[in-house]
Design a protein around this motif. Structure first.
Motif, PDB file in Angstrom:
ATOM      1  N   PHE A 156       0.806  -1.248  -0.007  1.00  0.00           N
ATOM      2  CA  PHE A 156       0.090   0.041  -0.019  1.00  0.00           C
ATOM      3  C   PHE A 156       1.193   1.428   0.132  1.00  0.00           C
ATOM      4  CE2 PHE A 156      -3.297   3.245   1.701  1.00  0.00           C
ATOM      5  CZ  PHE A 156      -4.185   2.679   0.802  1.00  0.00           C
ATOM      6  N   THR A 157       1.003   1.733  -1.247  1.00  0.00           N
ATOM      7  CA  THR A 157       1.395   2.826  -0.862  1.00  0.00           C
ATOM      8  C   THR A 157       1.119   4.417  -0.245  1.00  0.00           C
ATOM      9  OG1 THR A 157       1.722   2.271  -3.930  1.00  0.00           O
ATOM     10  CG2 THR A 157       2.443   4.787  -2.824  1.00  0.00           C
ATOM     11  N   ARG A 158       2.246   4.627   0.686  1.00  0.00           N
ATOM     12  CA  ARG A 158       2.052   6.153   1.890  1.00  0.00           C
ATOM     13  C   ARG A 158       3.525   6.470   1.899  1.00  0.00           C
ATOM     14  NH1 ARG A 158      -2.399   6.355   4.584  1.00  0.00           N
ATOM     15  NH2 ARG A 158      -3.239   3.071   5.166  1.00  0.00           N
ATOM     16  N   ALA A 159       3.528   7.624   2.343  1.00  0.00           N
ATOM     17  CA  ALA A 159       4.804   8.673   2.033  1.00  0.00           C
ATOM     18  C   ALA A 159       5.582   8.242   3.122  1.00  0.00           C
ATOM     19  CB  ALA A 159       4.113   9.713   2.764  1.00  0.00           C
ATOM     20  N   GLN A 160       4.875   7.733   4.675  1.00  0.00           N
ATOM     21  CA  GLN A 160       6.163   6.427   5.144  1.00  0.00           C
ATOM     22  C   GLN A 160       5.467   5.769   5.818  1.00  0.00           C
ATOM     23  OE1 GLN A 160       7.361   9.432   8.247  1.00  0.00           O
ATOM     24  NE2 GLN A 160       4.731   9.588   9.008  1.00  0.00           N
ATOM     25  N   TYR A 161       6.055   4.805   6.542  1.00  0.00           N
ATOM     26  CA  TYR A 161       6.015   3.413   6.580  1.00  0.00           C
ATOM     27  C   TYR A 161       6.436   3.194   8.160  1.00  0.00           C
ATOM     28  CZ  TYR A 161       5.017   2.595   2.171  1.00  0.00           C
ATOM     29  OH  TYR A 161       4.194   2.514   1.240  1.00  0.00           O
ATOM     30  N   GLY A 162       6.526   2.367   8.682  1.00  0.00           N
ATOM     31  CA  GLY A 162       6.545   2.346  10.514  1.00  0.00           C
ATOM     32  C   GLY A 162       5.599   2.675  12.147  1.00  0.00           C
ATOM     33  N   SER A 163       4.635   3.170  11.228  1.00  0.00           N
ATOM     34  CA  SER A 163       3.435   3.826  12.325  1.00  0.00           C
ATOM     35  C   SER A 163       2.066   3.113  12.038  1.00  0.00           C
ATOM     36  CB  SER A 163       3.827   5.314  12.304  1.00  0.00           C
ATOM     37  OG  SER A 163       2.872   5.795  11.396  1.00  0.00           O
ATOM     38  N   PRO A 164       1.332   3.555  13.124  1.00  0.00           N
ATOM     39  CA  PRO A 164      -0.240   2.769  12.791  1.00  0.00           C
ATOM     40  C   PRO A 164      -1.014   3.937  12.052  1.00  0.00           C
ATOM     41  CG  PRO A 164      -0.076   2.987  15.309  1.00  0.00           C
ATOM     42  CD  PRO A 164       1.754   4.038  14.557  1.00  0.00           C
ATOM     43  N   GLN A 165      -1.554   3.368  11.067  1.00  0.00           N
ATOM     44  CA  GLN A 165      -2.119   4.323   9.420  1.00  0.00           C
ATOM     45  C   GLN A 165      -3.079   3.425   9.088  1.00  0.00           C
ATOM     46  OE1 GLN A 165       0.405   6.668   6.926  1.00  0.00           O
ATOM     47  NE2 GLN A 165       2.306   6.092   7.751  1.00  0.00           N
ATOM     48  N   SER A 166      -3.119   1.823   9.313  1.00  0.00           N
ATOM     49  CA  SER A 166      -4.059   1.389   8.613  1.00  0.00           C
ATOM     50  C   SER A 166      -5.334   0.792   9.235  1.00  0.00           C
ATOM     51  CB  SER A 166      -2.966   0.013   7.997  1.00  0.00           C
ATOM     52  OG  SER A 166      -3.810  -1.037   9.488  1.00  0.00           O
ATOM     53  N   GLY A 168      -5.761  -1.666   9.963  1.00  0.00           N
ATOM     54  CA  GLY A 168      -5.676  -3.202  10.905  1.00  0.00           C
ATOM     55  C   GLY A 168      -4.770  -4.029  10.249  1.00  0.00           C
ATOM     56  N   CYS A 169      -4.317  -3.920   9.645  1.00  0.00           N
ATOM     57  CA  CYS A 169      -3.476  -4.343   7.645  1.00  0.00           C
ATOM     58  C   CYS A 169      -2.292  -4.081   8.263  1.00  0.00           C
ATOM     59  CB  CYS A 169      -4.055  -4.476   6.920  1.00  0.00           C
ATOM     60  SG  CYS A 169      -5.304  -5.005   5.782  1.00  0.00           S
ATOM     61  N   VAL A 170      -1.424  -4.743   7.329  1.00  0.00           N
ATOM     62  CA  VAL A 170       0.352  -4.660   8.258  1.00  0.00           C
ATOM     63  C   VAL A 170       0.452  -4.190   6.633  1.00  0.00           C
ATOM     64  CG1 VAL A 170       2.568  -5.914   8.388  1.00  0.00           C
ATOM     65  CG2 VAL A 170       0.319  -6.160   9.282  1.00  0.00           C
ATOM     66  N   GLU A 171       0.644  -2.737   6.447  1.00  0.00           N
ATOM     67  CA  GLU A 171       0.948  -2.396   4.827  1.00  0.00           C
ATOM     68  C   GLU A 171       2.604  -2.358   4.938  1.00  0.00           C
ATOM     69  OE1 GLU A 171      -2.855   0.716   4.926  1.00  0.00           O
ATOM     70  OE2 GLU A 171      -0.684   1.405   5.470  1.00  0.00           O
ATOM     71  N   MET A 172       2.989  -1.880   3.764  1.00  0.00           N
ATOM     72  CA  MET A 172       4.246  -2.075   3.150  1.00  0.00           C
ATOM     73  C   MET A 172       4.669  -1.735   2.026  1.00  0.00           C
ATOM     74  SD  MET A 172       5.445  -6.449   3.104  1.00  0.00           S
ATOM     75  CE  MET A 172       4.252  -7.057   4.326  1.00  0.00           C
ATOM     76  N   ALA A 173       5.774  -1.049   1.382  1.00  0.00           N
ATOM     77  CA  ALA A 173       6.243  -0.461   0.536  1.00  0.00           C
ATOM     78  C   ALA A 173       5.883  -1.451  -0.733  1.00  0.00           C
ATOM     79  CB  ALA A 173       7.143   0.684   0.617  1.00  0.00           C
ATOM     80  N   LEU A 174       5.913  -1.563  -2.295  1.00  0.00           N
ATOM     81  CA  LEU A 174       5.665  -2.450  -3.178  1.00  0.00           C
ATOM     82  C   LEU A 174       6.855  -2.930  -3.596  1.00  0.00           C
ATOM     83  CD1 LEU A 174       3.669  -3.334  -5.305  1.00  0.00           C
ATOM     84  CD2 LEU A 174       4.913  -1.393  -6.545  1.00  0.00           C
ATOM     85  N   GLY A 175       7.750  -2.865  -3.279  1.00  0.00           N
ATOM     86  CA  GLY A 175       9.180  -3.844  -2.723  1.00  0.00           C
ATOM     87  C   GLY A 175       9.159  -4.339  -2.120  1.00  0.00           C
ATOM     88  N   PRO A 176       9.240  -3.983  -0.689  1.00  0.00           N
ATOM     89  CA  PRO A 176       9.148  -5.262   0.331  1.00  0.00           C
ATOM     90  C   PRO A 176       7.906  -6.283  -0.028  1.00  0.00           C
ATOM     91  CG  PRO A 176       9.929  -3.491   0.912  1.00  0.00           C
ATOM     92  CD  PRO A 176       9.010  -2.754  -0.039  1.00  0.00           C
TER      93      PRO A 176
END
Length: 111
Positions: A74-84, A86-94
């Motif tokens: 899921f595309t977000r400006a940044q990762y590493g915090s609660p934003q979803s 309930g899902c576990v979102e990550m950048a496309l590459g990983p």
């Protein structure tokens, strides 16, 4: 606290990547769950905490593990915090790296 994913395969960690987890009103449930659906590309839909509906087509690398919770890109400006929701979102590459290692039956451990 930085949220991260540490996938393992055959006794070896395959990568470490920052992820987003559930917000306070829609937390990611802790526990251990088996992946029950494994989808390369799909539409994710449901309800927001305010009751409104969302439908997000074209979500890649989905591995559902607990109700509507899934590992996925899921595309977000940044990762590493609660934003979803309930899902576990990550950048496309990983997400593309993790997905082949999460077929149906794979255990997902959320702490």
């Amino acid at each position: 606290m930085l949220r991260a994913l540490y996938p393992w395969h055959d006794g070896h960690q395959i990568l470490t990547t920052a992820v987003n987890t559930g917000i306070a009103s829609a937390p990611t449930a802790t526990g251990t769950y088996p992946v029950y659906e494994h989808i390369r590309v799909g539409t994710m839909s449901g309800n927001n905490p305010d009751g409104s509906h969302y439908s997000d087509p074209g979500i890649q690398f989905i591995s559902y593990f607990n109700g509507g919770d899934a590992l996925h890109a899921f595309t977000r400006a940044q990762y590493g915090s609660p934003q979803s929701l309930g899902c576990v979102e990550m950048a496309l590459g990983p997400a593309g790296q993790v997905w082949p290692y999460t077929p149906i039956g794979t255990l997902v451990h959320v702490v």
